[in-house]
Design a protein around this motif. Sequence first.
Motif, PDB file in Angstrom:
ATOM      1  N   LYS A 176       0.815  -1.206   0.000  1.00 52.69           N
ATOM      2  CA  LYS A 176       0.000   0.000   0.000  1.00 52.69           C
ATOM      3  C   LYS A 176       0.847   1.254   0.000  1.00 52.69           C
ATOM      4  CE  LYS A 176      -4.535  -1.276   1.491  1.00 52.69           C
ATOM      5  NZ  LYS A 176      -5.723  -0.747   2.132  1.00 52.69           N
ATOM      6  N   GLN A 177       2.023   1.180   0.645  1.00 54.25           N
ATOM      7  CA  GLN A 177       2.862   2.370   0.730  1.00 54.25           C
ATOM      8  C   GLN A 177       3.970   2.401  -0.312  1.00 54.25           C
ATOM      9  OE1 GLN A 177       3.867   2.372   5.057  1.00 54.25           O
ATOM     10  NE2 GLN A 177       3.446   4.554   4.857  1.00 54.25           N
ATOM     11  N   LEU A 178       4.513   1.261  -0.621  1.00 54.79           N
ATOM     12  CA  LEU A 178       5.688   1.207  -1.480  1.00 54.79           C
ATOM     13  C   LEU A 178       5.387   0.408  -2.743  1.00 54.79           C
ATOM     14  CD1 LEU A 178       8.776   1.515  -2.021  1.00 54.79           C
ATOM     15  CD2 LEU A 178       9.063  -0.632  -0.761  1.00 54.79           C
ATOM     16  N   GLN A 179       5.755   0.976  -3.880  1.00 56.09           N
ATOM     17  CA  GLN A 179       5.688   0.249  -5.144  1.00 56.09           C
ATOM     18  C   GLN A 179       7.018   0.444  -5.857  1.00 56.09           C
ATOM     19  OE1 GLN A 179       3.168   2.965  -4.883  1.00 56.09           O
ATOM     20  NE2 GLN A 179       2.146   1.599  -3.447  1.00 56.09           N
ATOM     21  N   ALA A 180       7.542  -0.625  -6.392  1.00 59.23           N
ATOM     22  CA  ALA A 180       8.851  -0.528  -7.048  1.00 59.23           C
ATOM     23  C   ALA A 180       8.943  -1.545  -8.177  1.00 59.23           C
ATOM     24  CB  ALA A 180       9.971  -0.782  -6.039  1.00 59.23           C
ATOM     25  N   THR A 181       9.700  -1.188  -9.193  1.00 59.05           N
ATOM     26  CA  THR A 181       9.975  -2.117 -10.285  1.00 59.05           C
ATOM     27  C   THR A 181      11.462  -2.069 -10.634  1.00 59.05           C
ATOM     28  OG1 THR A 181       9.605  -0.512 -12.054  1.00 59.05           O
ATOM     29  CG2 THR A 181       7.689  -1.745 -11.311  1.00 59.05           C
ATOM     30  N   VAL A 182      11.959  -3.181 -11.054  1.00 61.97           N
ATOM     31  CA  VAL A 182      13.300  -3.263 -11.616  1.00 61.97           C
ATOM     32  C   VAL A 182      13.173  -4.001 -12.943  1.00 61.97           C
ATOM     33  CG1 VAL A 182      15.630  -4.167 -11.351  1.00 61.97           C
ATOM     34  CG2 VAL A 182      14.416  -3.282  -9.368  1.00 61.97           C
ATOM     35  N   SER A 183      13.744  -3.433 -13.996  1.00 62.76           N
ATOM     36  CA  SER A 183      13.598  -4.072 -15.298  1.00 62.76           C
ATOM     37  C   SER A 183      14.926  -4.067 -16.035  1.00 62.76           C
ATOM     38  CB  SER A 183      12.530  -3.365 -16.143  1.00 62.76           C
ATOM     39  OG  SER A 183      12.881  -2.018 -16.373  1.00 62.76           O
ATOM     40  N   TYR A 184      15.088  -5.065 -16.865  1.00 67.26           N
ATOM     41  CA  TYR A 184      16.268  -5.168 -17.719  1.00 67.26           C
ATOM     42  C   TYR A 184      15.790  -5.320 -19.155  1.00 67.26           C
ATOM     43  CZ  TYR A 184      20.282  -7.073 -20.157  1.00 67.26           C
ATOM     44  OH  TYR A 184      21.281  -7.273 -21.072  1.00 67.26           O
ATOM     45  N   LEU A 185      16.340  -4.484 -20.017  1.00 74.12           N
ATOM     46  CA  LEU A 185      15.940  -4.483 -21.418  1.00 74.12           C
ATOM     47  C   LEU A 185      17.149  -4.774 -22.288  1.00 74.12           C
ATOM     48  CD1 LEU A 185      14.002  -3.715 -23.826  1.00 74.12           C
ATOM     49  CD2 LEU A 185      14.796  -1.373 -23.519  1.00 74.12           C
ATOM     50  N   PHE A 186      16.970  -5.668 -23.251  1.00 69.69           N
ATOM     51  CA  PHE A 186      18.007  -5.920 -24.244  1.00 69.69           C
ATOM     52  C   PHE A 186      17.377  -5.832 -25.625  1.00 69.69           C
ATOM     53  CE2 PHE A 186      20.215  -8.754 -27.197  1.00 69.69           C
ATOM     54  CZ  PHE A 186      21.489  -8.206 -27.134  1.00 69.69           C
ATOM     55  N   SER A 187      18.026  -5.120 -26.512  1.00 71.97           N
ATOM     56  CA  SER A 187      17.524  -4.984 -27.875  1.00 71.97           C
ATOM     57  C   SER A 187      18.694  -5.093 -28.841  1.00 71.97           C
ATOM     58  CB  SER A 187      16.821  -3.631 -28.052  1.00 71.97           C
ATOM     59  OG  SER A 187      16.433  -3.448 -29.393  1.00 71.97           O
ATOM     60  N   SER A 188      18.486  -5.859 -29.884  1.00 74.91           N
ATOM     61  CA  SER A 188      19.545  -6.065 -30.871  1.00 74.91           C
ATOM     62  C   SER A 188      18.998  -5.766 -32.261  1.00 74.91           C
ATOM     63  CB  SER A 188      20.055  -7.507 -30.813  1.00 74.91           C
ATOM     64  OG  SER A 188      20.962  -7.746 -31.874  1.00 74.91           O
ATOM     65  N   PHE A 189      19.661  -4.859 -32.969  1.00 81.81           N
ATOM     66  CA  PHE A 189      19.265  -4.501 -34.326  1.00 81.81           C
ATOM     67  C   PHE A 189      20.267  -5.083 -35.305  1.00 81.81           C
ATOM     68  CE2 PHE A 189      20.016  -1.707 -37.961  1.00 81.81           C
ATOM     69  CZ  PHE A 189      18.762  -1.687 -38.549  1.00 81.81           C
ATOM     70  N   ARG A 190      19.768  -5.712 -36.361  1.00 81.94           N
ATOM     71  CA  ARG A 190      20.645  -6.296 -37.382  1.00 81.94           C
ATOM     72  C   ARG A 190      20.219  -5.815 -38.763  1.00 81.94           C
ATOM     73  NH1 ARG A 190      19.340 -11.983 -37.020  1.00 81.94           N
ATOM     74  NH2 ARG A 190      17.587 -11.280 -35.772  1.00 81.94           N
ATOM     75  N   ASN A 191      21.216  -5.444 -39.536  1.00 78.40           N
ATOM     76  CA  ASN A 191      20.968  -5.005 -40.911  1.00 78.40           C
ATOM     77  C   ASN A 191      21.777  -5.898 -41.845  1.00 78.40           C
ATOM     78  OD1 ASN A 191      20.386  -3.659 -43.240  1.00 78.40           O
ATOM     79  ND2 ASN A 191      21.089  -1.641 -42.535  1.00 78.40           N
ATOM     80  N   ASP A 192      21.085  -6.516 -42.792  1.00 82.52           N
ATOM     81  CA  ASP A 192      21.788  -7.418 -43.717  1.00 82.52           C
ATOM     82  C   ASP A 192      22.688  -6.660 -44.690  1.00 82.52           C
ATOM     83  OD1 ASP A 192      20.505  -9.440 -42.480  1.00 82.52           O
ATOM     84  OD2 ASP A 192      19.048  -9.829 -44.065  1.00 82.52           O
ATOM     85  N   ASP A 193      22.454  -5.354 -44.845  1.00 80.48           N
ATOM     86  CA  ASP A 193      23.237  -4.564 -45.793  1.00 80.48           C
ATOM     87  C   ASP A 193      23.971  -3.462 -45.041  1.00 80.48           C
ATOM     88  OD1 ASP A 193      22.115  -5.740 -48.363  1.00 80.48           O
ATOM     89  OD2 ASP A 193      20.286  -5.066 -47.366  1.00 80.48           O
ATOM     90  N   THR A 194      25.286  -3.466 -45.142  1.00 83.75           N
ATOM     91  CA  THR A 194      26.060  -2.434 -44.456  1.00 83.75           C
ATOM     92  C   THR A 194      26.329  -1.232 -45.354  1.00 83.75           C
ATOM     93  OG1 THR A 194      28.094  -3.548 -45.128  1.00 83.75           O
ATOM     94  CG2 THR A 194      27.193  -4.102 -42.957  1.00 83.75           C
ATOM     95  N   GLY A 195      26.245  -1.418 -46.656  1.00 87.13           N
ATOM     96  CA  GLY A 195      26.512  -0.313 -47.562  1.00 87.13           C
ATOM     97  C   GLY A 195      25.757  -0.466 -48.864  1.00 87.13           C
ATOM     98  N   LEU A 196      25.604   0.643 -49.578  1.00 92.26           N
ATOM     99  CA  LEU A 196      24.928   0.654 -50.875  1.00 92.26           C
ATOM    100  C   LEU A 196      25.843   1.349 -51.885  1.00 92.26           C
ATOM    101  CD1 LEU A 196      22.475   0.372 -52.770  1.00 92.26           C
ATOM    102  CD2 LEU A 196      21.638   2.549 -51.865  1.00 92.26           C
ATOM    103  N   THR A 197      26.198   0.631 -52.939  1.00 91.28           N
ATOM    104  CA  THR A 197      27.073   1.178 -53.973  1.00 91.28           C
ATOM    105  C   THR A 197      26.232   1.543 -55.195  1.00 91.28           C
ATOM    106  OG1 THR A 197      28.883  -0.229 -53.209  1.00 91.28           O
ATOM    107  CG2 THR A 197      29.100   0.716 -55.406  1.00 91.28           C
ATOM    108  N   TRP A 198      26.460   2.738 -55.714  1.00 90.15           N
ATOM    109  CA  TRP A 198      25.714   3.155 -56.902  1.00 90.15           C
ATOM    110  C   TRP A 198      26.644   3.790 -57.923  1.00 90.15           C
ATOM    111  CZ3 TRP A 198      26.768   6.626 -53.188  1.00 90.15           C
ATOM    112  CH2 TRP A 198      26.873   7.975 -53.525  1.00 90.15           C
ATOM    113  N   SER A 199      26.248   3.685 -59.178  1.00100.78           N
ATOM    114  CA  SER A 199      27.039   4.256 -60.269  1.00100.78           C
ATOM    115  C   SER A 199      26.692   5.727 -60.428  1.00100.78           C
ATOM    116  CB  SER A 199      26.755   3.516 -61.580  1.00100.78           C
ATOM    117  OG  SER A 199      27.152   2.160 -61.463  1.00100.78           O
ATOM    118  N   ASN A 200      27.712   6.512 -60.721  1.00108.72           N
ATOM    119  CA  ASN A 200      27.523   7.948 -60.924  1.00108.72           C
ATOM    120  C   ASN A 200      26.927   8.184 -62.306  1.00108.72           C
ATOM    121  OD1 ASN A 200      27.629  10.688 -61.001  1.00108.72           O
ATOM    122  ND2 ASN A 200      29.854  10.860 -60.679  1.00108.72           N
ATOM    123  N   PRO A 201      25.710   8.740 -62.385  1.00110.29           N
ATOM    124  CA  PRO A 201      25.117   8.970 -63.704  1.00110.29           C
ATOM    125  C   PRO A 201      25.682  10.195 -64.408  1.00110.29           C
ATOM    126  CG  PRO A 201      23.613   9.688 -62.004  1.00110.29           C
ATOM    127  CD  PRO A 201      24.801   9.112 -61.284  1.00110.29           C
TER     128      PRO A 201
END
Lengths: 402, 205
Positions: free
Chosen positions: A234-259
């Motif tokens: 009634k007097q005390l409320q508390a939370t402890v949380s741990y978050l992990f997030s991982s982002f992955r990109n299959d493409d690290t770069g984009l090469t294009w021809s100069n028009p």
Amino acid sequence: MKIFSSLHLLAALGVLGAATGASAQVDTSQWKCTSCPYPKGTTGSVDAGLGHVSDSSQKFGDYTGLDKNGAFLVLDGNVSRRGDDGYFADLWGADLGLDSRRLYGQAGREGLYSVNVGYAEIPRHLTEGARTPFLGSGGSVLTLPPGFPAADTSSMPLATTLQPIDTGFKYKRVDLGGTFIGEQGWSANLSLRHDERDGTRPVSGSFFSTASQFVAPVNEKTDGAELTVAYATKQLQATVSYLFSSFRNDDTGLTWSNPFFPVVPGATTGQLGLAPDNQFQQLRGTAGYDISPTIRVSGEVAYGRMTQNDGFLAPTVNTILAPTVPPLPGQLPGRKDRHVHRERQDDRDADGGPARDGQLRPRQPARTRRRCAAIRPSRPTCSSARRRAATRRSASRSTGSS
Amino acid sequence: MQERNQTCLGCHQARARIGWHASTHERSGVACADCHRIHQDRDPVLVKSSEPDVCFSCHRQKRADFQKPSTHPVRFGLMGCSDCHSPHGSTTTAMLNKPTLNQTCFSCHGDKRGPLLWEHAPVAEDCSLCHTAHGSLRNALLTKTPPLLCQQCHAPADHPSVARTSQSLPGGSAGGSVFLVAGGCTSCHSRVHGSNHPAGAKLLR
């Protein structure tokens, strides 16, 4: 009116219970709420039908999945089961015949535990009637057909090389989670999430004074997990949380021809860096405590760390310049730490009325301490633009955090 | 209102309700039953597709914002207000459900999170310096149209950042249409959220 009557009845019973003594040895086993009968058994509904889209439109299909003309299936529905002793299960779906379909399910026992699953798709359509002369759109290498490069746009063979292309991607999300309510005020929650984006998006690239628009690939995945443990009295409320997030990109770069004819010798192709793989971890704690019936203190502490370890792209893809550029180390060890803490004290009227702005004690501004830009090989983040942005923010905001 | 809420808070004070006391909603006299329907099988505010309508009954400006051309998919039922906000109160401004605004955005837009080799200062600081979360008439939920957006910080001292007028549009007499058409500044500085390319110091690569 019926709702309020029921609440008044419950409130009156509460007052009665309090009046008969703090020990409140009230036998509640025979209490019944006739206003909200608890449904048992299995119930459900299904909406099914056919719809028709008169004209194809990427914009109309953005977020809705109704981008193509023709018929589509209308299918929504839900099914629920309520068993004895508080067992329940729900399954709910919407727009199941479209690319914006969602499906959600939950099951458990009221007041004790529950598990949930979810699946959602979000269609994005970013351009309408776009055309490009570049070949290989959707991949990480874009080339040009014969006739390129040229001195300027008007000299390019666009009439014969432009190809229609729709840019956009599909966003898919899978959720899995569970909540467990324990004894003596303890509870725990676990949330798992997997996101995917597959498709393309428009992007620009430049060589000195000429710029081109083309299409970048989108092959991104994000996985996340968050575990929260909560304690409440009634007097005390508390939370402890741990978050992990991982982002992955299959493409690290984009090469294009100069028009365009290159201004710098050898600048016939360029390369853009795309979003790198990265990870984020955070430990967060929140708490609130009633010092008295009229005074409450609460606060939050969070410590997060963002990291990445992607390999370096080549400093240049210009074959003439490349031999003159010194080699770089193999990887980019980047790290950014962020620490946030806030605390507040709130007073309430002695009569129990809601606290108001004027009655709040001087509230400590949200304070943010950050350590960032621990990035090698240099600290490019401390730029003049950063100082200007900070100056502008300090002028427009008295307190705040990021 | 206080007595009605206490009935609910007797059980539901934990977790997301820690910040309820003296939160914006409590100070505004919002009762639990103003948003929740306790006698319905499916409380509308707990269903993502119908939750916004509950919020919009008070936050009418936000209802209008979500009708704008560039917006998050709230009006399509694919997002709910509580995906970003904690309506029972939090320690952040705007009652966000993450400790910071950027972290709230990064929970979906992980590609913008970094860290990056070359960061754009306002991106790392506060997404709302350039974007508005609820709706915009401009692409990508931008608060202003480039190059005006960029020129708020990038004065002519560092870059030939000329204040363009409509005379600079194609066919006009002032020239410089390249700075106004297509992506404006981002036609060249396309890595505006930061670059991981060794040659990306100016966010060109």
